[in-house]
Design an enzyme around this catalytic site. Sequence first.
Site, PDB file in Angstrom:
ATOM      1  N   GLU A   1      21.916 -21.745 -18.968  1.00 56.77           N
ATOM      2  CA  GLU A   1      21.014 -20.868 -18.211  1.00 56.77           C
ATOM      3  C   GLU A   1      21.775 -19.663 -17.662  1.00 56.77           C
ATOM      4  O   GLU A   1      21.262 -18.546 -17.636  1.00 56.77           O
ATOM      5  CB  GLU A   1      20.357 -21.643 -17.060  1.00 56.77           C
TER       6      GLU A   1
ATOM      7  N   ASP B   1       0.839  -1.200   0.000  1.00 57.48           N
ATOM      8  CA  ASP B   1       0.000   0.000   0.000  1.00 57.48           C
ATOM      9  C   ASP B   1       0.871   1.247   0.000  1.00 57.48           C
ATOM     10  O   ASP B   1       2.069   1.194   0.277  1.00 57.48           O
ATOM     11  CB  ASP B   1      -0.948  -0.019   1.205  1.00 57.48           C
TER      12      ASP B   1
END
Length: 728
Positions: A611, A531
């Site tokens: 990777e 928030d």
Amino acid sequence: MAIVYQKEKRIFTLQTQSTTYQMKIDDFGFLLHLYYGGRIDGNMDYLLTYYDRGFSGNPYDVGNDRTYSMDALPQEYPTMGIGDFRNSALVIKNHDGSECCDLRYARHYISKGKYELPGLPAVHAKEQDAETLEVILEDQISKVQVRLLYGVLEKEDIITRSAEVINGGVSGIVVEKAASASLDFVSGTYDLITFYGRHAMERNFQRNEIVHGSYVIGSRRGTSSHQYNPAVIIAGKDTTEDYGKCYGMVFVYSGNFMCEAEQDQYNQTRVMMGLQSDLFHYSLAPGEMLAIPETILCYSNKGFGDLTIKYHRCIREHICRGKYSDSSRPILVNSWEAAYFDFDGETIYRLAKDAAELGIDMVVMDDGWFGKRGDDNGGLGDWQVNEEKLGCTLGELAGRINDIGVKFGIWIEPEMVSEDSELYREHPDWALQIPGRKSIRGRNQLVLDFSRSEVRNHVFRQICDVLDQGNIEYVKWDMNRSITDIYSSTDSQGRTAYDYVLGVYDFLEKLREKYPQMLIEGCSGGGGRFDAGMMYYTPQIWCSDNSDALDRLRIQYGTSFFYPMSTIGAHVSAVPNHQTGRSASLHTRGIVAMTGAFGYELSLAKLSEEEKEEIKGQIRRYRKYEELIRKGDYYRLSNPFQDEYAAWMHVSEDKRKVLMHVVMLENHGNMTVNYVRMRGLLPDAVYEEAETGRSYYGSALMEAGLPMPVELGEHLAYQFVFYAKDSE
Ligand code: GLA
């Protein structure tokens, strides 16, 4: 002048670049709401209508005028007890037990700069960039005063609202309910858009018509919660991403909240945002004051996309503070999904070594480094480094990691205590508990009473002792359960839930002051306290405990309506994903995480050479576009809850640099072609796509879109970079 007061008409007008907000003190001293919407000229008091309404009472001082009723008039700050039977923004219980507060205009002040709120986060602005209106209303009998506060950020199209309730009387009162903003609409039908969810699946988009009755969302969990985000949109029925009217209400608060939307008997709409009224009975002795957290209002008549860009700018520049509010964030690797509790100092050092090889900036040692914390059943509250587990001191570990060019950060969860901890054994009364009752456990832990300063100070000292042991440049502040057992031994009058949140803010503020260079990332089981209140202290927040790329697309979609990309912690994690068991390619995971504050959350040692090379490429690309992602205008290009693909883009302020990401959500036999319509480009400019070298007019990309390739494969992801050319 953003704020104008017309003395004769007693009308306040708040102007921003493209919006107007207007209110009027009427003949009886009531503050009536006149208008909020697209910028207009003139006075809107012609919108007020007066009719004899059965069963809608009339204030005594209007005499026999049966056409005057607070039950029908649009108000700025409706209160309980004045004959308005709709939802109230403020409910006060007086000393005699009556629930009435009749607020009338007393005086007002207009000033330069933006008001602040004591102990609470709020929008901040330079003196020359904002204006403040204070309207003081008073109840003549109880002497309760309400100071309505309006902050106007003209350039940003932002109006903030807050209120302070002051007990100016001689007896105690109790504030039973308090909102910071209430919007009355005398006409129109609206939808309310809310963002609901659950742990690991936060902020799903939900659009409901506001119909007769009252629709309420909120939190009673002590935090803003995974279940409902404290931010809503009120939209016209036909409003879309790039068309139509919409209003946003964003609550700058991290605790219990409530948003109510109501259509009344006269088809008028009222929406309010404020503190949750359950678990809240805030007593005010004579002279005491309660500050109600702020709501940030914004309006657009150009659809959700425009509203989003305005909120992103406001939160990035006027909520976030400190070094990291406007600078690039370290790319980090977090140990949680790499090792959980199963690590020692060497594990973390090796993670850092692998990180250095790949170009990752920082290693974060997550939960498990302190006290007796072999699993999540003990140790919280004992913020002493477990040197036995680490096999070294924290200073040594941080030093070794810094020596190989990697920054170091740690995880903390200051608000919590395990029953199996020294802290709890010494101070069992510091945990929230109701006398005579057994506490409710969550993740096998209890919540410390952060409304008490001696509790906070003790934990603060312990944590500072740890942070002073080495060069710690980041902390992840976690909070891993909902709050129950609301009671405080120093105050049993319903202040605890609110005072707790102010206690968290106080702690965070002190931490920021003591370590201004340190990056604090918020977290509450991922996005349980995502928030604007937290963003005042923590400029980035771990968006969700769900790191599955496909789920993240939806979570980040919902999050993006209000919160800027710079606040969204997003990591590439291992496959099969630990939360869903699903596998997406490293490329797709990279594209999804690149939408926010980018990082990794997996064992780098388990990666193949191939990777590792791919990750190096991701890091190079992220660094190249980091500023565009962090500060650019963000556009949603699809709805991943409905469409076959997720697409979004970032555009530089001058609109000449564009980064677009697309992830296929569905694949079918003999697949149809998806055309992604772009937004926010210069229509007349020619954009070259970096990889193919092909050029397109901005207008073409926006009107007709770009065809996506039809390829075999699951959840394929694409990154497109466009630059505007000077000539074709
Ligand atoms: C929460 C966080 C995770 C991790 C764990 C540690 O669930 O969201 O990222 O830090 O706690 O216990």
